[in-house]
Write a protein that holds these residues in place. Structure first.
Motif, mmCIF file in Angstrom:
data_model
loop_
_atom_site.group_PDB
_atom_site.id
_atom_site.type_symbol
_atom_site.label_atom_id
_atom_site.label_comp_id
_atom_site.label_asym_id
_atom_site.label_seq_id
_atom_site.Cartn_x
_atom_site.Cartn_y
_atom_site.Cartn_z
ATOM 1 N N PRO A 1 -0.321 -43.389 -16.315
ATOM 2 C CA PRO A 1 -1.017 -44.335 -15.445
ATOM 3 C C PRO A 1 -2.453 -44.558 -15.918
ATOM 4 O O PRO A 1 -3.090 -43.636 -16.441
ATOM 5 N N PHE A 2 -2.958 -45.769 -15.724
ATOM 6 C CA PHE A 2 -4.335 -46.071 -16.107
ATOM 7 C C PHE A 2 -5.298 -45.626 -15.014
ATOM 8 O O PHE A 2 -6.378 -45.107 -15.282
ATOM 9 N N VAL A 3 -4.895 -45.838 -13.755
ATOM 10 C CA VAL A 3 -5.661 -45.370 -12.604
ATOM 11 C C VAL A 3 -4.780 -44.416 -11.818
ATOM 12 O O VAL A 3 -3.592 -44.679 -11.615
ATOM 13 N N SER A 4 -5.351 -43.297 -11.394
ATOM 14 C CA SER A 4 -4.559 -42.318 -10.659
ATOM 15 C C SER A 4 -5.378 -41.694 -9.530
ATOM 16 O O SER A 4 -6.474 -41.181 -9.765
ATOM 17 N N PHE A 5 -4.846 -41.779 -8.314
ATOM 18 C CA PHE A 5 -5.389 -41.051 -7.165
ATOM 19 C C PHE A 5 -4.502 -39.819 -6.973
ATOM 20 O O PHE A 5 -3.282 -39.938 -6.813
ATOM 21 N N LYS A 6 -5.102 -38.635 -6.959
ATOM 22 C CA LYS A 6 -4.331 -37.395 -6.834
ATOM 23 C C LYS A 6 -4.797 -36.598 -5.620
ATOM 24 O O LYS A 6 -5.864 -35.976 -5.642
ATOM 25 N N GLY A 7 -4.000 -36.653 -4.551
ATOM 26 C CA GLY A 7 -4.319 -35.906 -3.332
ATOM 27 C C GLY A 7 -5.665 -36.259 -2.741
ATOM 28 O O GLY A 7 -6.366 -35.392 -2.205
ATOM 29 N N VAL A 8 -6.036 -37.543 -2.801
ATOM 30 C CA VAL A 8 -7.371 -37.971 -2.368
ATOM 31 C C VAL A 8 -7.441 -38.100 -0.848
ATOM 32 O O VAL A 8 -6.566 -38.706 -0.216
ATOM 33 N N GLN A 9 -8.492 -37.520 -0.285
ATOM 34 C CA GLN A 9 -8.775 -37.642 1.139
ATOM 35 C C GLN A 9 -10.221 -38.081 1.316
ATOM 36 O O GLN A 9 -11.069 -37.827 0.463
ATOM 37 N N LYS A 10 -10.483 -38.744 2.439
ATOM 38 C CA LYS A 10 -11.848 -39.172 2.731
ATOM 39 C C LYS A 10 -12.123 -39.032 4.219
ATOM 40 O O LYS A 10 -11.348 -39.504 5.054
ATOM 41 N N SER A 11 -13.216 -38.349 4.526
ATOM 42 C CA SER A 11 -13.681 -38.227 5.904
ATOM 43 C C SER A 11 -15.177 -38.522 5.934
ATOM 44 O O SER A 11 -15.921 -38.091 5.047
ATOM 45 N N TYR A 12 -15.602 -39.267 6.935
ATOM 46 C CA TYR A 12 -17.026 -39.576 7.069
ATOM 47 C C TYR A 12 -17.740 -38.589 7.995
ATOM 48 O O TYR A 12 -18.937 -38.385 7.885
ATOM 49 N N ASP A 13 -16.976 -37.991 8.934
ATOM 50 C CA ASP A 13 -17.599 -37.095 9.919
ATOM 51 C C ASP A 13 -17.177 -35.639 9.766
ATOM 52 O O ASP A 13 -17.576 -34.784 10.561
ATOM 53 N N GLY A 14 -16.355 -35.341 8.753
ATOM 54 C CA GLY A 14 -15.912 -33.969 8.553
ATOM 55 C C GLY A 14 -14.738 -33.573 9.419
ATOM 56 O O GLY A 14 -14.246 -32.441 9.324
ATOM 57 N N GLU A 15 -14.273 -34.478 10.269
ATOM 58 C CA GLU A 15 -13.155 -34.158 11.172
ATOM 59 C C GLU A 15 -11.969 -35.104 10.970
ATOM 60 O O GLU A 15 -10.902 -34.695 10.538
ATOM 61 N N SER A 16 -12.175 -36.381 11.259
ATOM 62 C CA SER A 16 -11.075 -37.353 11.137
ATOM 63 C C SER A 16 -11.024 -37.922 9.722
ATOM 64 O O SER A 16 -12.061 -38.203 9.102
ATOM 65 N N LEU A 17 -9.793 -38.079 9.207
ATOM 66 C CA LEU A 17 -9.589 -38.602 7.856
ATOM 67 C C LEU A 17 -9.303 -40.094 7.913
ATOM 68 O O LEU A 17 -8.432 -40.542 8.662
ATOM 69 N N VAL A 18 -10.023 -40.877 7.112
ATOM 70 C CA VAL A 18 -9.747 -42.315 7.022
ATOM 71 C C VAL A 18 -8.788 -42.606 5.867
ATOM 72 O O VAL A 18 -8.129 -43.642 5.836
ATOM 73 N N VAL A 19 -8.714 -41.671 4.908
ATOM 74 C CA VAL A 19 -7.703 -41.713 3.841
ATOM 75 C C VAL A 19 -7.066 -40.337 3.797
ATOM 76 O O VAL A 19 -7.759 -39.321 3.727
ATOM 77 N N LYS A 20 -5.711 -40.300 3.850
ATOM 78 C CA LYS A 20 -5.004 -39.039 4.021
ATOM 79 C C LYS A 20 -4.087 -38.745 2.829
ATOM 80 O O LYS A 20 -3.073 -39.412 2.661
ATOM 81 N N ASN A 21 -4.501 -37.801 2.007
ATOM 82 C CA ASN A 21 -3.662 -37.299 0.911
ATOM 83 C C ASN A 21 -3.035 -38.430 0.098
ATOM 84 O O ASN A 21 -1.816 -38.523 -0.051
ATOM 85 N N LEU A 22 -3.892 -39.285 -0.437
ATOM 86 C CA LEU A 22 -3.428 -40.443 -1.211
ATOM 87 C C LEU A 22 -3.018 -40.033 -2.625
ATOM 88 O O LEU A 22 -3.804 -39.461 -3.375
ATOM 89 N N ASN A 23 -1.774 -40.343 -2.972
ATOM 90 C CA ASN A 23 -1.280 -40.186 -4.339
ATOM 91 C C ASN A 23 -0.778 -41.549 -4.807
ATOM 92 O O ASN A 23 0.172 -42.090 -4.239
ATOM 93 N N LEU A 24 -1.433 -42.106 -5.817
ATOM 94 C CA LEU A 24 -1.107 -43.458 -6.268
ATOM 95 C C LEU A 24 -1.410 -43.601 -7.751
ATOM 96 O O LEU A 24 -2.510 -43.271 -8.199
ATOM 97 N N ASP A 25 -0.429 -44.077 -8.503
ATOM 98 C CA ASP A 25 -0.617 -44.359 -9.930
ATOM 99 C C ASP A 25 -0.546 -45.862 -10.158
ATOM 100 O O ASP A 25 0.339 -46.547 -9.625
ATOM 101 N N ILE A 26 -1.481 -46.383 -10.954
ATOM 102 C CA ILE A 26 -1.542 -47.809 -11.274
ATOM 103 C C ILE A 26 -1.474 -47.957 -12.786
ATOM 104 O O ILE A 26 -2.255 -47.339 -13.519
ATOM 105 N N ALA A 27 -0.551 -48.769 -13.265
ATOM 106 C CA ALA A 27 -0.341 -48.936 -14.699
ATOM 107 C C ALA A 27 -1.391 -49.858 -15.307
ATOM 108 O O ALA A 27 -1.961 -50.722 -14.619
ATOM 109 N N ALA A 28 -1.635 -49.707 -16.587
ATOM 110 C CA ALA A 28 -2.540 -50.603 -17.304
ATOM 111 C C ALA A 28 -1.975 -52.021 -17.272
ATOM 112 O O ALA A 28 -0.782 -52.233 -17.493
ATOM 113 N N GLY A 29 -2.830 -52.995 -16.958
ATOM 114 C CA GLY A 29 -2.408 -54.384 -16.918
ATOM 115 C C GLY A 29 -1.753 -54.800 -15.614
ATOM 116 O O GLY A 29 -1.359 -55.961 -15.451
#
Length: 367
Positions: free
Chosen positions: A7-35
């Protein structure tokens, strides 16, 4: 070293929280091919823009890794990632001409002047804006400014371009025209594009694949045809395209076909896609264009009584709003043929569909 199949772009187990409690992105796994042209689609607050901003470097991931070309980029600042970016508000420098705006990302890379001029002219030709090279952004229309913003994102030949709802400020006709223009530019250049929108028609028109987001999670990742024809859950079915939903209880399942007892008392059959077995509650999904008016020659298996509440003539088809199984918002699209011109408000008739055109999905209590 990146292999051709990696994959050209890869998200591996990505999470995002702004307040340290609630997650706005939850365990994102995503592969994007070149082109690839991948669209992140979803309602406001679903996490799609946050994912794009983490990829751009404007937000940091709380957990997990983001890779570009096989290397982690979590700690690389935005200006060193080599990513082109197109925003909804254009983000052009108002004091610079079109040519100067496009030259800026090349000048900060210390590119020779002759090469800068060549690249600026080449990309302006591509977006058909060469005649506006000496104008300031304030002298351009919204569509022209967006073309310049697109050109600026492409001028330094990035391998990855990110677009955050770039057509949101344009009128409907121009927006549709720009959809095709961006699609053709992508096809000609072969650049990888990650596009964010809440507009399903944009996503269906331009994308190789679409990731449908809700509540910080990808609900389904598929090509446009699969996403529309084979939604895997009730949220995707409702969010992509027009859709009739009915709720009921699974009475039996045989050879992949479920018999459903609707809450209205009627019995229908549907493809068993995402159900918990006999006795479980389910939401049925059937597209308006898959429903037909039952005649003696009809081969439909499921049939329901219907009453026409409203008729809207749309040229190539007639949009019928009907009362079906207690739902007076049931929509059917009837092809505009001479045999259907006798439809009348208040008429009672039977409608139906083939088993494979109705999908039994997870129960959605909001239906």
């Amino acid at each position: 070293m990146v292999q051709a199949h990696d994959p050209f772009v890869s998200f591996k187990g990505v999470q995002k929280s702004y307040d340290g409690e609630s997650l706005v992105v939850k365990n994102l796994n995503l592969d994007i091919a070149a082109g690839e042209f991948l669209t992140m689609l979803g309602p406001s607050g679903s996490g799609k823009t946050t994912c794009l901003m983490m990829l751009a470097g404007f937000e940091t991931a709380t957990h997990g890794d983001i890779e570009l070309g096989g290397r982690p980029i979590n700690n690389i600042p935005p200006h060193k990632r080599g990513i082109g970016m197109v925003f909804q508000n254009y983000a052009l420098f108002p004091h610079m001409t079109v040519g100067e705006n496009l030259a800026f990302p090349l000048n900060v890379r210390n590119m020779p002047k002759a090469e800068v001029e060549e690249k600026v002219r080449s990309v302006l030709d591509m977006v058909q804006m060469m005649t506006f090279i000496d104008r300031k952004p304030a002298q351009l229309s919204g569509g022209q400014q967006q073309r310049v913003a697109l050109a600026r994102a492409l001028v330094f030949s990035p391998e990855l371009v990110l677009m955050d709802e770039p057509l949101g400020a344009l009128d409907k006709q121009l927006r549709e025209h720009m959809q095709y223009e961006i699609k053709h530019i992508h096809e000609n250049l072969g650049v990888t594009v990650v596009y964010v929108t809440h507009d399903q028609s944009e996503a269906l028109t331009m994308s190789n694949r679409i990731a449908v987001f809700d509540d910080g999670v990808i609900q389904q990742l598929a090509d446009p045809v699969t996403l529309y024809e084979k939604p895997e859950n009730s949220f995707v079915a409702q969010f992509i395209g027009e859709n009739n939903q009915m709720v009921g209880t699974v009475a039996s399942v045989s050879k992949g076909i479920a018999t459903i007892n609707l809450d209205s008392g009627a019995e229908v059959k549907a493809l068993a896609v995402n159900i918990d077995g006999v006795g479980s509650r389910t939401t049925l999904s059937v597209r308006p264009e898959r429903c037909v008016i039952v005649t003696k020659k009809s081969a439909t298996v499921s049939r329901l009584d219907a009453k026409i509440e409203e008729l809207i003539y749309l040229g190539d088809h007639i949009r019928c709003r009907m009362n079906v199984a207690g739902d007076d918002q049931f929509i059917m699209k009837v092809p505009n043929t001479s045999s259907q011109l006798g439809l009348e408000i208040g008429a009672a008739l039977k409608i139906g569909w083939q088993n494979n055109d109705c999908r039994a999905l997870d129960f959605n209590e909001l239906v």
